[in-house]
Design a protein around this motif. Structure first.
Motif, short mmCIF file in Angstrom:
data_model
loop_
_atom_site.label_atom_id
_atom_site.label_comp_id
_atom_site.label_asym_id
_atom_site.label_seq_id
_atom_site.Cartn_x
_atom_site.Cartn_y
_atom_site.Cartn_z
N MET A 1 6.89 61.87 67.87
CA MET A 1 5.65 62.55 68.26
C MET A 1 4.82 61.61 69.13
SD MET A 1 6.09 65.42 66.85
CE MET A 1 4.48 66.13 67.25
N GLY A 2 4.10 62.23 70.04
CA GLY A 2 3.30 61.41 70.93
C GLY A 2 2.02 62.10 71.36
N TRP A 3 1.11 61.28 71.83
CA TRP A 3 -0.11 61.76 72.47
C TRP A 3 -0.13 61.27 73.91
CZ3 TRP A 3 -3.34 65.29 70.46
CH2 TRP A 3 -3.32 65.50 69.06
N TYR A 4 -0.42 62.17 74.81
CA TYR A 4 -0.58 61.87 76.22
C TYR A 4 -1.95 62.37 76.64
CZ TYR A 4 4.46 61.01 76.43
OH TYR A 4 5.73 60.51 76.24
N ARG A 5 -2.41 61.91 77.78
CA ARG A 5 -3.68 62.42 78.29
C ARG A 5 -3.62 62.54 79.80
NH1 ARG A 5 -7.55 57.14 77.03
NH2 ARG A 5 -6.80 55.81 78.74
N GLN A 6 -4.48 63.43 80.29
CA GLN A 6 -4.56 63.64 81.73
C GLN A 6 -6.02 63.82 82.11
OE1 GLN A 6 -2.14 66.86 83.24
NE2 GLN A 6 -2.18 66.00 85.30
N ALA A 7 -6.49 62.91 82.92
CA ALA A 7 -7.85 62.97 83.44
C ALA A 7 -7.84 63.74 84.75
CB ALA A 7 -8.40 61.57 83.64
N PRO A 8 -8.98 64.30 85.16
CA PRO A 8 -9.02 65.06 86.41
C PRO A 8 -8.54 64.23 87.59
CG PRO A 8 -11.03 65.41 85.16
CD PRO A 8 -10.26 64.32 84.45
N GLY A 9 -7.62 64.80 88.35
CA GLY A 9 -7.11 64.14 89.53
C GLY A 9 -6.11 63.04 89.27
N LYS A 10 -5.72 62.87 88.01
CA LYS A 10 -4.77 61.82 87.67
C LYS A 10 -3.52 62.40 87.02
CE LYS A 10 -8.11 58.06 87.13
NZ LYS A 10 -8.55 56.94 86.26
N GLN A 11 -2.47 61.59 87.00
CA GLN A 11 -1.24 62.02 86.35
C GLN A 11 -1.36 61.90 84.83
OE1 GLN A 11 1.93 59.65 88.13
NE2 GLN A 11 2.41 61.34 89.52
N ARG A 12 -0.57 62.70 84.16
CA ARG A 12 -0.52 62.59 82.70
C ARG A 12 0.06 61.22 82.33
NH1 ARG A 12 1.68 67.69 79.34
NH2 ARG A 12 0.17 68.59 80.82
N GLU A 13 -0.56 60.60 81.32
CA GLU A 13 -0.10 59.27 80.93
C GLU A 13 0.07 59.19 79.42
OE1 GLU A 13 -3.06 56.41 82.11
OE2 GLU A 13 -4.54 57.13 80.66
N LEU A 14 0.97 58.30 79.03
CA LEU A 14 1.22 58.08 77.62
C LEU A 14 0.04 57.37 76.97
CD1 LEU A 14 3.24 57.85 75.17
CD2 LEU A 14 3.85 55.62 76.11
N VAL A 15 -0.31 57.81 75.77
CA VAL A 15 -1.34 57.12 74.99
C VAL A 15 -0.69 56.39 73.83
CG1 VAL A 15 -3.41 57.39 73.58
CG2 VAL A 15 -3.10 58.82 75.61
N ALA A 16 0.10 57.13 73.04
CA ALA A 16 0.73 56.53 71.87
C ALA A 16 1.88 57.40 71.41
CB ALA A 16 -0.28 56.37 70.73
N THR A 17 2.88 56.77 70.79
CA THR A 17 3.98 57.50 70.19
C THR A 17 4.26 56.97 68.79
OG1 THR A 17 5.64 56.03 71.13
CG2 THR A 17 5.08 57.99 72.41
N ILE A 18 4.91 57.81 68.00
CA ILE A 18 5.36 57.40 66.68
C ILE A 18 6.72 58.04 66.43
CG2 ILE A 18 4.04 59.27 65.56
CD1 ILE A 18 3.68 57.30 63.16
N THR A 19 7.69 57.20 66.09
CA THR A 19 9.05 57.70 65.89
C THR A 19 9.19 58.40 64.54
OG1 THR A 19 9.87 55.71 64.82
CG2 THR A 19 9.91 55.76 67.25
N SER A 20 10.34 58.99 64.33
CA SER A 20 10.61 59.64 63.05
C SER A 20 10.57 58.62 61.91
CB SER A 20 11.96 60.35 63.09
OG SER A 20 12.99 59.43 63.40
N GLY A 21 10.87 57.38 62.23
CA GLY A 21 10.83 56.33 61.21
C GLY A 21 9.48 55.66 61.05
N GLY A 22 8.52 56.07 61.88
CA GLY A 22 7.17 55.53 61.74
C GLY A 22 6.84 54.37 62.66
N THR A 23 7.73 54.02 63.56
CA THR A 23 7.44 52.95 64.52
C THR A 23 6.49 53.47 65.58
OG1 THR A 23 9.60 51.96 64.17
CG2 THR A 23 8.42 51.34 66.17
N THR A 24 5.45 52.69 65.84
CA THR A 24 4.43 53.13 66.79
C THR A 24 4.47 52.31 68.07
OG1 THR A 24 2.78 51.67 65.78
CG2 THR A 24 2.91 53.93 64.94
N ASP A 25 3.96 52.91 69.13
CA ASP A 25 3.85 52.24 70.41
C ASP A 25 2.60 52.76 71.08
OD1 ASP A 25 5.69 52.10 73.54
OD2 ASP A 25 4.60 50.53 72.47
N TYR A 26 1.92 51.87 71.81
CA TYR A 26 0.65 52.23 72.42
C TYR A 26 0.58 51.79 73.87
CZ TYR A 26 -0.94 52.86 67.60
OH TYR A 26 -1.08 53.27 66.30
N ALA A 27 -0.12 52.58 74.66
CA ALA A 27 -0.48 52.11 75.99
C ALA A 27 -1.46 50.96 75.84
CB ALA A 27 -1.12 53.25 76.78
N ASP A 28 -1.47 50.07 76.83
CA ASP A 28 -2.38 48.93 76.76
C ASP A 28 -3.83 49.37 76.58
OD1 ASP A 28 -0.57 46.81 79.14
OD2 ASP A 28 -0.31 47.14 77.00
#
Length: 119
Positions: free
Chosen positions: A34-61
């Motif tokens: 599962m993940g969260w992405y975001r898109q601001a006006p005039g910008k491309q959609r970008e990754l915010v954070a993800t979490i795997t089925s096992g619970g490992t997380t990753d974040y944008a800087d």
């Protein structure tokens, strides 16, 4: 039928907090990254954070140290706790579910929820 329904967006002042939720149906939730992405006006959609089925997380800087992604497999829900919000966090936030098994790649998106950070 797969549905991802986000909630929790809104208007918040700089420095404030919000918690986004995404409720999934029609998928075997525990198998999906599962993940969260975001898109601001005039910008491309970008990754915010993800979490795997096992619970490992990753974040944008930009999210590290301020945002926390979590999941509750019993409720088929993923969360994004956002603290110390900044005006540049203003965007539509989208929930994403993805499952890759061999050559099969299943991916789904929610409709998005608006987050506005402004005084």
């Amino acid at each position: 039928q797969v549905q991802l329904v986000e909630s929790g967006g809104g208007l918040v002042q700089p420095g404030g907090s919000l918690r986004l939720s995404c409720a999934a149906s029609g998928v075997i939730f525990r198998l999906y990254r599962m993940g969260w992405y975001r898109q601001a006006p005039g910008k491309q959609r970008e990754l915010v954070a993800t979490i795997t089925s096992g619970g490992t997380t990753d974040y944008a800087d930009s999210a590290k140290g301020r945002f926390t992604i979590s999941r509750d497999n019993a409720k088929n829900t993923v969360y994004l706790q956002m603290n110390s919000l900044k005006p540049e966090d203003t965007a539509v936030y989208f929930c994403n579910a993805r499952w890759i098994l061999g050559t099969s790649d299943s991916e789904y998106w929610g409709q998005g929820t608006q987050v506005t950070v402004s005084s």
